[in-house]
Design a protein around this motif. Structure first.
Motif, PDB file in Angstrom:
ATOM      1  N   SER A  72       6.397 -20.722   3.989  1.00  0.00           N
ATOM      2  CA  SER A  72       6.097 -19.293   4.140  1.00  0.00           C
ATOM      3  C   SER A  72       5.087 -19.088   5.261  1.00  0.00           C
ATOM      4  O   SER A  72       4.188 -19.913   5.478  1.00  0.00           O
ATOM      5  N   LEU A  73       5.247 -17.977   5.950  1.00  0.00           N
ATOM      6  CA  LEU A  73       4.364 -17.573   7.041  1.00  0.00           C
ATOM      7  C   LEU A  73       3.898 -16.156   6.750  1.00  0.00           C
ATOM      8  O   LEU A  73       4.709 -15.253   6.529  1.00  0.00           O
ATOM      9  N   GLY A  74       2.572 -15.956   6.733  1.00  0.00           N
ATOM     10  CA  GLY A  74       2.012 -14.660   6.428  1.00  0.00           C
ATOM     11  C   GLY A  74       1.098 -14.154   7.531  1.00  0.00           C
ATOM     12  O   GLY A  74       0.538 -14.930   8.314  1.00  0.00           O
ATOM     13  N   TYR A  75       0.983 -12.839   7.601  1.00  0.00           N
ATOM     14  CA  TYR A  75       0.095 -12.226   8.604  1.00  0.00           C
ATOM     15  C   TYR A  75      -0.479 -10.940   8.031  1.00  0.00           C
ATOM     16  O   TYR A  75       0.250 -10.124   7.435  1.00  0.00           O
ATOM     17  N   SER A  76      -1.781 -10.760   8.199  1.00  0.00           N
ATOM     18  CA  SER A  76      -2.460  -9.539   7.781  1.00  0.00           C
ATOM     19  C   SER A  76      -2.984  -8.821   9.015  1.00  0.00           C
ATOM     20  O   SER A  76      -3.676  -9.432   9.842  1.00  0.00           O
ATOM     21  N   LEU A  77      -2.663  -7.540   9.123  1.00  0.00           N
ATOM     22  CA  LEU A  77      -3.149  -6.778  10.275  1.00  0.00           C
ATOM     23  C   LEU A  77      -4.675  -6.696  10.252  1.00  0.00           C
ATOM     24  O   LEU A  77      -5.271  -6.488   9.182  1.00  0.00           O
ATOM     25  N   PRO A  78      -5.315  -6.869  11.387  1.00  0.00           N
ATOM     26  CA  PRO A  78      -6.778  -6.851  11.434  1.00  0.00           C
ATOM     27  C   PRO A  78      -7.340  -5.494  11.016  1.00  0.00           C
ATOM     28  O   PRO A  78      -6.726  -4.442  11.219  1.00  0.00           O
ATOM     29  N   LYS A  79      -8.546  -5.529  10.456  1.00  0.00           N
ATOM     30  CA  LYS A  79      -9.212  -4.298  10.051  1.00  0.00           C
ATOM     31  C   LYS A  79      -9.496  -3.403  11.255  1.00  0.00           C
ATOM     32  O   LYS A  79      -9.486  -2.178  11.144  1.00  0.00           O
ATOM     33  N   SER A  80      -9.739  -4.027  12.411  1.00  0.00           N
ATOM     34  CA  SER A  80     -10.027  -3.228  13.603  1.00  0.00           C
ATOM     35  C   SER A  80      -8.849  -2.355  13.993  1.00  0.00           C
ATOM     36  O   SER A  80      -9.010  -1.263  14.549  1.00  0.00           O
ATOM     37  N   VAL A  81      -7.646  -2.831  13.688  1.00  0.00           N
ATOM     38  CA  VAL A  81      -6.453  -2.047  13.993  1.00  0.00           C
ATOM     39  C   VAL A  81      -6.254  -0.955  12.956  1.00  0.00           C
ATOM     40  O   VAL A  81      -5.896   0.182  13.275  1.00  0.00           O
ATOM     41  N   LEU A  82      -6.522  -1.291  11.688  1.00  0.00           N
ATOM     42  CA  LEU A  82      -6.282  -0.355  10.610  1.00  0.00           C
ATOM     43  C   LEU A  82      -7.362   0.706  10.487  1.00  0.00           C
ATOM     44  O   LEU A  82      -7.137   1.751   9.868  1.00  0.00           O
ATOM     45  N   SER A  83      -8.530   0.437  11.053  1.00  0.00           N
ATOM     46  CA  SER A  83      -9.643   1.377  10.903  1.00  0.00           C
ATOM     47  C   SER A  83      -9.340   2.742  11.519  1.00  0.00           C
ATOM     48  O   SER A  83      -9.933   3.747  11.135  1.00  0.00           O
ATOM     49  N   LYS A  84      -8.427   2.782  12.467  1.00  0.00           N
ATOM     50  CA  LYS A  84      -8.072   4.043  13.116  1.00  0.00           C
ATOM     51  C   LYS A  84      -6.963   4.783  12.374  1.00  0.00           C
ATOM     52  O   LYS A  84      -6.492   5.821  12.830  1.00  0.00           O
ATOM     53  N   SER A  85      -6.503   4.229  11.247  1.00  0.00           N
ATOM     54  CA  SER A  85      -5.417   4.848  10.488  1.00  0.00           C
ATOM     55  C   SER A  85      -5.876   5.077   9.052  1.00  0.00           C
ATOM     56  O   SER A  85      -6.996   4.748   8.662  1.00  0.00           O
ATOM     57  N   PHE A  86      -4.994   5.626   8.243  1.00  0.00           N
ATOM     58  CA  PHE A  86      -5.306   5.873   6.841  1.00  0.00           C
ATOM     59  C   PHE A  86      -4.988   4.650   5.975  1.00  0.00           C
ATOM     60  O   PHE A  86      -5.174   4.681   4.756  1.00  0.00           O
TER      61      PHE A  86
ATOM     62  N   SER B  78      -4.747  -1.809   4.283  1.00  0.00           N
ATOM     63  CA  SER B  78      -4.245  -3.169   4.477  1.00  0.00           C
ATOM     64  C   SER B  78      -2.761  -3.143   4.755  1.00  0.00           C
ATOM     65  O   SER B  78      -2.033  -2.274   4.244  1.00  0.00           O
ATOM     66  N   VAL B  79      -2.313  -4.088   5.557  1.00  0.00           N
ATOM     67  CA  VAL B  79      -0.889  -4.323   5.793  1.00  0.00           C
ATOM     68  C   VAL B  79      -0.686  -5.832   5.828  1.00  0.00           C
ATOM     69  O   VAL B  79      -1.234  -6.519   6.690  1.00  0.00           O
ATOM     70  N   ASP B  80       0.067  -6.345   4.865  1.00  0.00           N
ATOM     71  CA  ASP B  80       0.315  -7.783   4.764  1.00  0.00           C
ATOM     72  C   ASP B  80       1.797  -8.057   4.904  1.00  0.00           C
ATOM     73  O   ASP B  80       2.631  -7.413   4.238  1.00  0.00           O
ATOM     74  N   LEU B  81       2.143  -9.024   5.744  1.00  0.00           N
ATOM     75  CA  LEU B  81       3.527  -9.404   5.988  1.00  0.00           C
ATOM     76  C   LEU B  81       3.717 -10.866   5.639  1.00  0.00           C
ATOM     77  O   LEU B  81       2.839 -11.693   5.904  1.00  0.00           O
ATOM     78  N   LYS B  82       4.881 -11.187   5.047  1.00  0.00           N
ATOM     79  CA  LYS B  82       5.163 -12.586   4.714  1.00  0.00           C
ATOM     80  C   LYS B  82       6.657 -12.856   4.850  1.00  0.00           C
ATOM     81  O   LYS B  82       7.488 -12.092   4.376  1.00  0.00           O
ATOM     82  N   LEU B  83       6.980 -13.950   5.511  1.00  0.00           N
ATOM     83  CA  LEU B  83       8.356 -14.418   5.645  1.00  0.00           C
ATOM     84  C   LEU B  83       8.435 -15.789   5.009  1.00  0.00           C
ATOM     85  O   LEU B  83       7.667 -16.690   5.368  1.00  0.00           O
ATOM     86  N   GLN B  84       9.370 -15.936   4.084  1.00  0.00           N
ATOM     87  CA  GLN B  84       9.452 -17.185   3.328  1.00  0.00           C
ATOM     88  C   GLN B  84      10.882 -17.698   3.296  1.00  0.00           C
ATOM     89  O   GLN B  84      11.835 -16.932   3.129  1.00  0.00           O
ATOM     90  N   ALA B  85      11.008 -19.001   3.458  1.00  0.00           N
ATOM     91  CA  ALA B  85      12.289 -19.682   3.286  1.00  0.00           C
ATOM     92  C   ALA B  85      12.210 -20.501   2.007  1.00  0.00           C
ATOM     93  O   ALA B  85      11.273 -21.282   1.827  1.00  0.00           O
ATOM     94  N   SER B  86      13.184 -20.318   1.109  1.00  0.00           N
ATOM     95  CA  SER B  86      13.142 -20.964  -0.200  1.00  0.00           C
ATOM     96  C   SER B  86      14.352 -21.862  -0.391  1.00  0.00           C
ATOM     97  O   SER B  86      15.443 -21.561   0.086  1.00  0.00           O
ATOM     98  N   ASN B  87      14.135 -22.987  -1.117  1.00  0.00           N
ATOM     99  CA  ASN B  87      15.197 -23.977  -1.376  1.00  0.00           C
ATOM    100  C   ASN B  87      15.817 -24.452  -0.070  1.00  0.00           C
ATOM    101  O   ASN B  87      17.039 -24.377   0.120  1.00  0.00           O
TER     102      ASN B  87
END
Length: 1024
Positions: A967-981, A984-993
């Motif tokens: 699995s590969l995950g990424y969280s958008l930085p707070k500096s980017v989100l501070s200008k919006s409402f 948090s924004v968390d993304l994850k891509l996972q390959a299973s089995n």
């Protein structure tokens, strides 16, 4: 005078107010929040006790700042961590959030320990928010070590999404039954659903998309069409695929269709050119066809799940609510499934002494799938020589797999509701009492539909040839008239089966806890007393509706003769059963600690059940557990033990009483209907089991020792557990002289033992501000041995039981095999018999003595299991890879060999190595394909091939190493989100089995475990 006094009072009030304002001045609190390993924690909720107006969260570096009143109490909250309080100061704070108890336990154990019972199977018990849900025979507990464990848990529990699960824990020792009774003998997976803490107001949306790959023949032991045709041509040349031997079989494939079309005349010509050239062209097309049945029956699709959740918490109340839907267009073309679910977890504190909690969980599922022919099973059992658009013969009726999926299906409507309420009374720090009640209801209504065009319905009308008419068991022929002509019992329509399963469970738990310390905190004592009660009701039933014309508005056209057909076959058109289980338990627990380093724990549970009916001889059973603990980290000499940073050990011993597989403390009487030809009906009663007044619970005694230590400031953490289990009074067959008409009654006559070790290792390999690398390794070894057994297994049981066999001195679920010698000069298999002589087809499968010649092949249960997980963090990116392994078990390969083969069978890659010419016996152990002449000359030849299927040659190891998840995950930085409402924004891509790294080559490409699809899973979580 009054005016002066009034002015003096006002002045005094103003003076006091100004002094108070000065004393209550605010300060700016700064600090950092870390986990127990020193890594910064982001998104930690920080609020002021009794003042929700003051609130903030930590950034990605774990830092925070908040302006509060001096000496105010701060509350730190994060999912999976213990809630921590701290006093506000001007100096920078460093807060350490420890893992919650559930989180700590969940990281150490990945497999359940082997139980000690000959006849009874125990499975892991799901416990949700402290209340028992059910045992689960399908969940792979090794997956709990995966970083994807919460998603897999949510998939196993209806009405829960990954977002709804806060934490989970695993209990494998005797303390599981001390908590949840004998139903927890197979271990416990305790799940805690998410709830809101004080000072939290958060809205979250989660979307999860799952793509499942179409299965591939690389993971199945199935010949391609060219290799399959080479076998069929050899059968044809050996006289085994003649028209007379194929056309009137129950099933046929390409040869049967060729012969049948050769005699069918339509449009002034035969459907099949019956010349040598015409037949060769037809068979050549089948040879090159190589049909991919997985592509024919499965499809590319995306399953998507959407969940919205809202959490809010204050001084008096807090709640977490979620609403979601899972929309699945189907992995297979015939499949589709929609699920809708709702969750509510709320807590109210109307008074400082009282707390009220409620949990509501509800889900509804609508599922459409294959009926009598499921897609995955069908794809594995169809020859690749078959044309997917053509009709062949199955059970004397036309059969096309793709069309059958449309005409033969099932629809399921399932409802699951769980209501839970709790009341807690906490008048002081020393005493609290609680009452918890739960009601669970589940209903599953399944409708199996076989339309008038389905193969299953057409069987009732298959009589186009005399031999088919005389042999078709779906036609009616009076049992008392051997010369009668078989008749059709369902001339029109199809039929459906309505199946309903419903269960209801009521739980009530009462607890009282007293906690106190003495002698300046040197002695700490906790006493717990309580009672548990549950009432479980289950109803299961089905009925068939015959002669339903689905294309005519479901018009009913049943024939009364059908009921005679059912009667003579001793079948019924309906069935219904009910089960009522009641259990009550009284429990007590004592926990004593001296200096915070020496602990003594003891628990006792006295449990009663109605499993044995009115019999009072074996209604109650005690379960107890005693444990001693020592925390060496608190000793004065510990600093001399560098580089150890923590060290503790625990020793426990306990006894668990478990319900046996039989309940005949009193005799059990059942009804049955003896067979009478014609219209005679005579219902009767019979004694199914004799009374056994000595029947008692099975007992398991367990000794457990654990050691936990950390190195280099806990950058290396190790947990080791050793256990030994003794099973006594186990139920099995007890032979007698036939007293009461029973020669093989069941009794408490067997015993066995089990031993094991569990190791968990976690290392912080690299830990910097922007990068970290963590490795987790788990290993468990579980073995067992039957030490006492009165039953006498025969050869057939020892070599052919699908669940394995029990034999003194060997593990439970053992597989034994007939020793293979070699192939004969004709390619027939030869074996060693009990005298050590060479034998071909006279092995006695009914023998109960002289069994030592059988070869012990292994056990069906793995002995060594575990996993390896590596997790990396680089800034806002995370990467993890999980490897799962299992060793020590074996399986008997599918029975494929026979003296007779047919054109519809699916064969494995072993047949590419078969004996073909004299001399091949020197370099292959795969027997020849017998010719028709050989079968006539050797009438017992089929016994040799049956024996071959149960020989040691047909054993393969189930050892494997699998790359389970990446699995590969990424969280958008707070500096980017501070200008919006967005918070948090968390993304994850996972390959299973993903794929197998290692497996036994004797499996010929087949998987050593049940097939699950390879998947790509994308998850997006947005918080506001």
């Amino acid at each position: 005078m009054g005016t002066h006094l009034r002015n003096l009072i006002v002045s005094l009030i103003l003076c006091i107010g100004s002094v108070t304002a000065v004393c209550a001045q605010t300060i700016l609190v700064r600090g950092k929040v870390l986990d127990s390993r020193g890594a910064p924690l982001s998104k930690v909720s920080i609020s002021v006790k009794l003042n929700n107006a003051k609130h903030t969260t930590t950034d990605k570096e774990g830092k925070f700042s908040l302006e509060v009143a001096e000496h105010a109490t701060l509350i730190f909250t994060l999912t999976g961590k213990k809630i921590t309080e701290a006093t506000a100061t001007k100096s920078p704070l460093e807060i350490i959030l420890e893992d919650s108890d559930e989180q700590q336990k969940g990281a150490t154990v990945t497999t359940m320990r082997q139980t000690t019972s000959i006849q009874t199977k125990y499975y892991p018990l799901w416990v949700i928010d402290g209340v028992v849900y059910k045992q689960d025979s399908t969940f792979n507990t090794a997956d709990l070590a995966s970083t994807d464990a919460k998603r897999l848990i949510a998939a196993a529990l209806p009405g829960l999404s990954e977002r709804d699960i806060e934490s989970y824990s695993v209990i494998t020792d005797a303390s599981a039954t001390a908590l949840y009774g004998n139903q927890a003998t197979g271990g416990v997976i305790s799940v805690r659903t998410r709830h809101a803490g004080q000072g939290i107001n958060r809205f979250t949306y989660t979307s999860q998309l799952t793509y499942r790959f179409i299965p591939s023949y690389r993971e199945f032991n199935i010949l391609n069409s060219q290799d399959q045709m080479s076998v069929l041509r050899e059968l044809e040349s050996g006289g085994s695929l003649t028209p007379s031997s194929v056309l009137y079989q129950t099933n046929y494939g390409i040869y049967g269709l060729m012969y049948d079309n050769a005699i069918k005349y339509h449009g002034k010509k035969y459907l099949q050119d019956n010349t040598l050239e015409g037949r060769s062209l037809y068979l050549r097309q089948a040879e090159l066809r190589n049909t991919d049945w997985f592509k024919e029956l499965f499809q590319h699709s995306l399953r998507h799940q959407h969940t919205v959740s809202l959490s809010s918490g204050g001084q008096v109340s807090n709640f977490y609510a979620s609403l979601g839907a899972t929309i699945d267009p189907g992995w297979a073309k015939v499949q589709s499934e929609n699920t809708y679910f709702f969750n509510l977890n709320a807590t109210f504190k109307p008074h400082k002494y009282w707390t009220f909690g409620t949990i509501v969980n509800a889900s509804y599922t609508r599922d459409h799938d294959g009926g009598d022919f499921t897609p995955l099973y069908t794809a594995q059992t169809l020859s690749r020589t078959l044309d997917p658009e053509q009709y062949y013969l199955y059970q004397y009726a036309p059969y096309n797999a793709k069309e059958e999926m449309r005409q033969n299906y099932r629809d399921v409507d399932a409802v699951n509701v769980r209501l839970q309420a709790s009341l807690a009374y906490h008048p002081s720090e020393k005493f609290n009492a609680s009452l918890l009640g739960s009601i669970q209801y589940y209903n599953d209504l399944t409708e199996f539909v076989r339309t008038e065009k389905s193969n299953v319905s057409e069987r009732f009308r298959a009589m186009n040839k005399r031999l088919i008419r005389d042999n078709n068991s779906y036609l009616y022929k009076p049992a008392d008239d051997v010369y009668a002509v078989p008749q059709v019992v369902m001339p029109h329509g199809g039929y459906r089966t309505i199946q309903e399963y419903a269960s209801r469970r009521f739980d009530l738990q009462a607890r009282a806890t007293y906690t106190d310390t003495f002698d300046d905190g040197k002695h700490a004592l906790t006493l717990v007393g309580g009672s548990d009660l549950y009432d479980y009701f289950e109803r299961n039933g089905w009925h068939n509706e015959y002669g339903v014309n689905f294309e005519l508005g479901q018009l009913s056209t049943f024939d009364p003769m059908l009921f005679r057909w059912l009667h003579d076959r001793r079948n019924n058109y309906y069935a219904r059963s009910t089960k009522l289980l009641r259990n009550v338990a009284f429990l007590g627990n004592l926990s004593y600690s001296y200096l915070g380093r020496y602990t003594l724990d003891g628990s006792l549970r006295y449990e009663g059940t109605n499993h044995f009916g009115k019999s009072r001889l074996v209604r109650w059973i005690p379960t107890w557990n005693v444990a001693l603990g020592w925390d060496l980290s608190s000793e004065d000499f510990f600093h001399y033990l560098q580089p150890l940073s923590s060290l503790s050990t625990r020793l426990s011993y306990g006894m668990t009483g478990t319900l046996p597989s039989v309940y005949n403390a009193d005799q059990r009487i059942k009804g049955y209907l003896p067979f009478r030809p014609g219209e005679h009906i005579a219902p009767s009663l019979y004694i199914s089991e004799p009374a056994n007044h000595d029947l008692t619970y099975e007992k398991m005694y367990e000794l457990n020792w654990s050691l936990n230590f950390g190195l280099l400031q806990n950058r290396i953490g190790v947990s080791l557990s050793l256990y030994s289990r003794q099973g006594r009074d186990l139920v099995d067959i007890s032979y007698n002289q036939g007293t009461g008409g029973f020669f093989k009654p069941y009794g408490n006559v067997a015993s066995m033992e089990a031993k094991g070790a569990e190791l968990s290792l976690t290392t912080q390999n690299i830990r910097t501000k922007h990068f970290s690398w963590t490795t987790s390794f788990s290993y468990s070894r579980n073995t067992n041995k039957v030490t006492k057994l009165l039953s006498q297994s025969d050869v057939s049981t020892l070599v052919g039981s699908s669940d394995g066999a029990a034999r003194v001195g060997y593990p439970l679920a053992s597989i034994f095999s007939i020793p293979f010698y070699k192939l004969s000069e004709e390619g027939f298999p030869l074996f060693y018999n009990h005298e050590g002589k060479i034998e071909r087809d006279h092995i006695n499968f009914s023998a109960t003595d002289h069994l030592d010649y059988l070869k012990y092949s292994g056990t069906l249960t793995p002995t060594d299991q575990g996993g390896l997980n590596n997790s990396f963090r680089l800034g806002n990116f995370t990467l993890s890879a999980y490897i799962l392994y299992s060793f020590g078990s074996v399986k008997r390969l599918p029975a494929q060999f026979s003296a007779n083969y047919y054109d519809y069978e699916v064969l494995g890659h072993e047949f590419n190595r078969r004996w073909k010419t004299p001399g091949d016996e020197e370099h292959t152990n795969v027997p020849a394909i017998p010719t028709a002449d050989q079968r006539n000359r050797y009438p017992n030849l089929s016994q040799a091939y049956t024996t071959y299927d149960y020989s040691d040659v047909r054993i393969a190891r189930c050892d494997y190493i699998q790359l389970r998840d990446v699995s590969l995950g990424y969280s958008l930085p707070k500096s980017v989100l501070s200008k919006s409402f967005l918070s948090s924004v968390d993304l994850k891509l996972q390959a299973s089995n993903l794929f197998l790294i290692y497996a036994d080559k004797k499996l010929n490409g087949a998987l050593p475990y049940a097939y699950t699809p390879h998947s790509l899973i994308f998850t997006c979580t947005v918080g506001i």
